[in-house]
Design an enzyme around this catalytic site. Sequence first.
Site, PDB file in Angstrom:
ATOM      1  N   HIS A  65     -20.348   5.142   0.142  1.00  0.00           N
ATOM      2  CA  HIS A  65     -19.693   5.763  -1.026  1.00  0.00           C
ATOM      3  C   HIS A  65     -20.648   5.611  -2.203  1.00  0.00           C
ATOM      4  CE1 HIS A  65     -16.120   5.352  -4.105  1.00  0.00           C
ATOM      5  NE2 HIS A  65     -16.827   6.440  -4.301  1.00  0.00           N
ATOM      6  N   MET A 136     -10.196   8.793  -5.142  1.00  0.00           N
ATOM      7  CA  MET A 136     -10.166   7.470  -5.774  1.00  0.00           C
ATOM      8  C   MET A 136      -8.774   7.202  -6.328  1.00  0.00           C
ATOM      9  SD  MET A 136     -13.203   5.962  -5.614  1.00  0.00           S
ATOM     10  CE  MET A 136     -12.539   4.546  -6.461  1.00  0.00           C
ATOM     11  N   GLY A 175      -9.088   2.435  -3.258  1.00  0.00           N
ATOM     12  CA  GLY A 175      -8.783   1.678  -4.463  1.00  0.00           C
ATOM     13  C   GLY A 175      -7.343   1.200  -4.524  1.00  0.00           C
ATOM     14  N   GLY A 176      -7.170  -0.116  -4.561  1.00  0.00           N
ATOM     15  CA  GLY A 176      -5.835  -0.690  -4.716  1.00  0.00           C
ATOM     16  C   GLY A 176      -4.912  -0.480  -3.534  1.00  0.00           C
ATOM     17  N   GLY A 196     -10.374  -3.309   0.260  1.00  0.00           N
ATOM     18  CA  GLY A 196     -11.343  -4.359  -0.051  1.00  0.00           C
ATOM     19  C   GLY A 196     -10.642  -5.676  -0.269  1.00  0.00           C
ATOM     20  N   SER A 197     -10.148  -5.875  -1.492  1.00  0.00           N
ATOM     21  CA  SER A 197      -9.569  -7.178  -1.831  1.00  0.00           C
ATOM     22  C   SER A 197      -8.319  -7.497  -1.006  1.00  0.00           C
ATOM     23  CB  SER A 197      -9.242  -7.238  -3.325  1.00  0.00           C
ATOM     24  OG  SER A 197      -8.457  -6.137  -3.696  1.00  0.00           O
TER      25      SER A 197
HETATM   26  C1  DX5 Z   1     -14.215   0.789  -6.200  1.00  0.00           C
HETATM   27  C2  DX5 Z   1     -14.715   0.981  -4.808  1.00  0.00           C
HETATM   28  C3  DX5 Z   1     -13.766   0.559  -3.761  1.00  0.00           C
HETATM   29  C4  DX5 Z   1     -13.338  -0.889  -3.863  1.00  0.00           C
HETATM   30  C5  DX5 Z   1     -11.950  -0.991  -3.341  1.00  0.00           C
HETATM   31  O1  DX5 Z   1     -15.023   1.443  -7.091  1.00  0.00           O
HETATM   32  O2  DX5 Z   1     -15.048   2.321  -4.549  1.00  0.00           O
HETATM   33  O3  DX5 Z   1     -14.221   0.854  -2.461  1.00  0.00           O
HETATM   34  O4  DX5 Z   1     -14.160  -1.766  -3.187  1.00  0.00           O
HETATM   35  O5  DX5 Z   1     -11.526  -2.279  -3.526  1.00  0.00           O
HETATM   36  P1  DX5 Z   1      -9.994  -2.664  -3.548  1.00  0.00           P
HETATM   37  O6  DX5 Z   1      -9.441  -2.329  -2.189  1.00  0.00           O
HETATM   38  O7  DX5 Z   1     -10.000  -4.130  -3.847  1.00  0.00           O
HETATM   39  O8  DX5 Z   1      -9.347  -1.848  -4.646  1.00  0.00           O
HETATM   40 ZN    ZN Z   2     -15.478   2.835  -2.396  1.00  0.00          ZN
END
Ligand code: DX5
Ligand code: ZN
Length: 215
Positions: A65, A136, A175-176, A196-197
């Site tokens: 990305h 996003m 995202g989120g 991610g998180s």
């Molecule tokens: C943010 C990134 C995402 C991010 C998502 O700019 O593109 O890929 O790592 O992280 P979480 O899942 O924690 O929102």
């Molecule tokens: Zn991303």
Amino acid sequence: MIKIASSLLSANFVRLEEEINNIQQAGADILHLDIMDGHFVPNLTFGLPVIKQIKDIAQIPVDVHLMVTNPDVYLETLGKWNIDYVSFHQEAESHIHRQLKVLQEKGVKAGIALNPATPVETIFPVIADLDFVLIMSVNPGFGGQSFIPLVYKKIEILRKLADQINPDLEIEVDGGVNNINAAKLINTGADILVAGSFVFGSDDYKKQIQSLRNK
Ligand code: DX5
Ligand code: ZN
């Protein structure tokens, strides 16, 4: 069947190989690599040499990305390395159609990423040329931000049009993402959920990934 793409942005970079092995064993379908240049977004991550090293050890598809102002300088190289999915931002590139072809000629699945405030209608002219769209659901730049619900409507509009023109188009949401919004995202038409998180912030990656799949 929903695919879970684990964003390494929230992994422990000092133990990256171990994190990649653990997330693969936990059932992730895709490794999502966030490339930030400090210009398009107010944050920096890593660049081409690290992408190559990750691709060399990855046992599942790699999804790059690009959150950079000049995505065109990366595309040829990513194609040469057989990266599986590459997306660049609609807001950063004036020659979308040309750059999609650069990727697809090398066999890469090519996608456009859209910031939360960019209407999904802006990519309708190229919808037949896309392999996927990354929507996003936070403003790009950081992990761990709160999900912005306006994306449901964007997914719905895009899915409807894609079903007529390009039914194989995959919709990726980034995202989120968590176990509260995952079911609605899947039901609205998402094919790939980036997390991610939500995954790396837990001790049990497998449990987190499974909780995203369970509607
Ligand atoms: C943010 C990134 C995402 C991010 C998502 O700019 O593109 O890929 O790592 O992280 P979480 O899942 O924690 O929102
Ligand atoms: Zn991303």
